[in-house]
Design a protein around this motif. Structure first.
Motif, PDB file in Angstrom:
ATOM      1  N   SER A  76       0.822  -1.521   0.097  1.00  0.00           N
ATOM      2  CA  SER A  76       0.263   0.002   0.051  1.00  0.00           C
ATOM      3  C   SER A  76       1.031   1.356  -0.067  1.00  0.00           C
ATOM      4  O   SER A  76       2.208   0.970   0.333  1.00  0.00           O
ATOM      5  CB  SER A  76      -0.815   0.101   1.175  1.00  0.00           C
ATOM      6  OG  SER A  76      -0.052   0.175   2.623  1.00  0.00           O
ATOM      7  N   VAL A  77       0.299   2.505  -0.396  1.00  0.00           N
ATOM      8  CA  VAL A  77       0.996   3.606  -0.278  1.00  0.00           C
ATOM      9  C   VAL A  77       1.386   4.011   1.066  1.00  0.00           C
ATOM     10  O   VAL A  77       2.591   4.511   1.370  1.00  0.00           O
ATOM     11  CB  VAL A  77       0.288   4.508  -0.978  1.00  0.00           C
ATOM     12  CG1 VAL A  77      -1.015   5.064  -0.421  1.00  0.00           C
ATOM     13  CG2 VAL A  77       1.083   6.181  -1.143  1.00  0.00           C
ATOM     14  N   ASP A  78       0.785   3.537   2.091  1.00  0.00           N
ATOM     15  CA  ASP A  78       1.031   3.842   3.411  1.00  0.00           C
ATOM     16  C   ASP A  78       2.271   3.058   3.988  1.00  0.00           C
ATOM     17  O   ASP A  78       2.960   3.666   4.831  1.00  0.00           O
ATOM     18  CB  ASP A  78      -0.092   3.426   4.502  1.00  0.00           C
ATOM     19  CG  ASP A  78      -1.355   4.176   4.309  1.00  0.00           C
ATOM     20  OD1 ASP A  78      -1.116   5.677   3.981  1.00  0.00           O
ATOM     21  OD2 ASP A  78      -2.441   3.858   4.833  1.00  0.00           O
ATOM     22  N   GLU A  92       2.921  11.375  -4.055  1.00  0.00           N
ATOM     23  CA  GLU A  92       1.600  11.295  -3.362  1.00  0.00           C
ATOM     24  C   GLU A  92       0.534  11.223  -4.617  1.00  0.00           C
ATOM     25  O   GLU A  92      -0.515  10.376  -4.431  1.00  0.00           O
ATOM     26  CB  GLU A  92       1.236  12.331  -2.618  1.00  0.00           C
ATOM     27  CG  GLU A  92       0.032  12.348  -1.656  1.00  0.00           C
ATOM     28  CD  GLU A  92      -0.067  10.995  -0.806  1.00  0.00           C
ATOM     29  OE1 GLU A  92       1.092  10.747  -0.414  1.00  0.00           O
ATOM     30  OE2 GLU A  92      -0.930  10.611  -0.616  1.00  0.00           O
ATOM     31  N   ARG A  93       0.459  12.009  -5.602  1.00  0.00           N
ATOM     32  CA  ARG A  93      -0.328  11.948  -6.682  1.00  0.00           C
ATOM     33  C   ARG A  93      -0.435  11.006  -7.556  1.00  0.00           C
ATOM     34  O   ARG A  93      -1.303  10.494  -8.143  1.00  0.00           O
ATOM     35  CB  ARG A  93      -0.495  13.468  -7.338  1.00  0.00           C
ATOM     36  CG  ARG A  93      -1.009  14.443  -6.378  1.00  0.00           C
ATOM     37  CD  ARG A  93      -1.170  15.851  -7.043  1.00  0.00           C
ATOM     38  NE  ARG A  93       0.150  16.427  -7.088  1.00  0.00           N
ATOM     39  CZ  ARG A  93       0.869  16.762  -8.522  1.00  0.00           C
ATOM     40  NH1 ARG A  93       0.306  16.750  -9.739  1.00  0.00           N
ATOM     41  NH2 ARG A  93       1.910  17.322  -8.308  1.00  0.00           N
ATOM     42  N   ALA A  96      -1.610   7.759  -5.999  1.00  0.00           N
ATOM     43  CA  ALA A  96      -3.132   7.779  -5.723  1.00  0.00           C
ATOM     44  C   ALA A  96      -3.666   7.383  -7.183  1.00  0.00           C
ATOM     45  O   ALA A  96      -4.381   6.622  -7.166  1.00  0.00           O
ATOM     46  CB  ALA A  96      -3.516   9.162  -5.203  1.00  0.00           C
ATOM     47  N   ARG A  97      -3.049   8.057  -8.260  1.00  0.00           N
ATOM     48  CA  ARG A  97      -3.648   7.593  -9.506  1.00  0.00           C
ATOM     49  C   ARG A  97      -3.427   6.342 -10.039  1.00  0.00           C
ATOM     50  O   ARG A  97      -4.057   5.508 -10.492  1.00  0.00           O
ATOM     51  CB  ARG A  97      -2.961   8.659 -10.493  1.00  0.00           C
ATOM     52  CG  ARG A  97      -3.606   8.594 -12.174  1.00  0.00           C
ATOM     53  CD  ARG A  97      -4.935   8.607 -12.102  1.00  0.00           C
ATOM     54  NE  ARG A  97      -5.297   8.194 -13.300  1.00  0.00           N
ATOM     55  CZ  ARG A  97      -5.228   8.881 -14.792  1.00  0.00           C
ATOM     56  NH1 ARG A  97      -4.649  10.091 -14.613  1.00  0.00           N
ATOM     57  NH2 ARG A  97      -5.421   8.326 -15.883  1.00  0.00           N
TER      58      ARG A  97
END
Ligand code: TXA
Ligand code: MG
Length: 340
Positions: A76-78, A92-93, A96-97
């Protein structure tokens, strides 16, 4: 040196993998072993990214030079953010995409990632793979998983478990076979450490796709930069190559092909003249959407037919074909060496 022992293959469903199989694979990762598993791009050869000893096992099994850094996979991004010393807004962007998905972000690393993973460099490539099988394995292992493509160094990337076994049987602990990969070409590698984002390796997420999020087109590293800068050492020439000598040739060049040698033909992007009697077998991949997932398998199949030579008719030089063309240039030898 790793002991060579038979490799087991466990067959699992990609979207509902048997928890017992995942638990077994995760136990191997936790004790420093090597597990091949499917991502959406190609099969990866996974090991605990926090263990220098496990990471050295990857380099030994592949015969990979220690100067070529590994991509670290998280679920995950986390889990990605704490592994980067700097996490810019662009990361971050983009995450998310495009995550989970076939995009690797190169960022400054933290000490959590051992130097052996990054070939001693200050940056780390991070990505979240899409298939449930891959993310379940990472989550159950409880550590980030470093995974290069699951093939001997310089060979063709694997898009099936059979391709993995052909190359690494006896050198790794386990293959999780969840069927062919969906995307079929390795992830787009994007360096975010400079002033302008830089594509180090093109993939199915294109410069135009990235520009929609970044606002500007990223720079694309040219092959001549590669030769001089060698910033991503694994991007050297003849990297994703079949064992059979392979050459690019247009249909016009092929008119001169009259040698008696046995040749296999791969045609990308166009149908050519039907009569090409000099060729033993011919595979055609007409559109990029179809060529991307089948590209490596086509080369594996032609390679297995033990021709003297493989001839590849390249697709047009358009953005849609950029990722395939990049792999083609690496898989083939220079035209001046052509035996006809
Ligand atoms: O789709 C993929 O990326 C697959 C799957 C398994 O995730 N992995 C893959 O790994 O293709 P590998 O090791 O075969 O190729 C990774 C490429 C190499 O060319 C390496 O040099 C580059 O990414 N790379 C990795 N970390 C880097 C870094 N910190 N800086 C620059 N390049 C990096
Ligand atoms: Mg590779």
């Amino acid at each position: 040196m790793r002991r060579h022992r038979p490799t087991r293959t466990l067959v699992v469903l990609p979207d509902a993998p048997d928890p017992d199989a995942i638990a077994e694979a995760a136990a191997i990762i936790r004790r420093g072993g090597l597990v091949a598993f499917a991502t959406e791009t190609v099969y990866g050869l996974g090991a605990d990214a926090t263990s220098p000893q496990a990471l050295r096992g990857i380099f030994a099994a592949k015969g990979r030079p220690s100067t070529n850094p590994l991509i670290v996979h998280v679920d995950s991004v986390d889990s990605a953010r704490p592994l980067a010393a700097d996490w810019p807004d662009s990361a971050e962007r983009l995450a998310a995409r495009f995550w989970p998905g076939p995009l690797t972000l190169v960022l400054p690393k933290t000490p959590a990632i051992p130097d052996v993973a990054t070939a001693g460099g200050p940056t780390v490539g991070l990505r979240v793979p899409r298939p449930r099988i891959a993310r379940d394995l990472i989550a159950r292992s409880g550590v980030p998983i470093a995974a290069p493509s699951a093939n001997r160094s310089l060979g063709l990337s694997p898009t099936t478990a059979r391709h993995v076994a052909k190359s690494l049987d006896g050198r790794i602990d386990l293959i999780l076979d969840s069927g062919p990969t969906a995307v079929g070409l390795e992830s787009t590698v994007l360096d975010l450490t400079g002033n302008r984002a830089l594509i180090l390796r093109p993939g199915t997420i294109t410069a135009e796709n990235l520009a929609e999020v970044l606002g500007d087109l990223p720079a694309i590293r040219s092959r001549s930069d590669e030769a001089t800068v060698a910033r991503s050492p694994g991007q050297g020439d003849v990297h994703y190559a079949p064992r059979t000598p392979a050459y690019l040739a247009s249909f016009e060049d092929l008119a001169q092909f009259d040698r008696p040698s046995r040749a296999g033909l791969l045609v990308l992007g166009a149908t050519g003249p039907a009569e090409m009697v000099a060729f033993g077998h011919r595979i055609e991949l007409l559109s990029p959407e179809f060529a991307e997932p089948h590209f490596y398998d086509a080369l594996h199949r032609l390679d297995e037919m033990a021709f003297d030579v493989l001839v590849i008719v390249p697709p047009p030089d358009t953005p849609q074909w950029a990722a395939v063309r990049d792999r083609l240039l690496r898989a083939t030898r220079p035209p001046e060496l052509r035996p006809w």
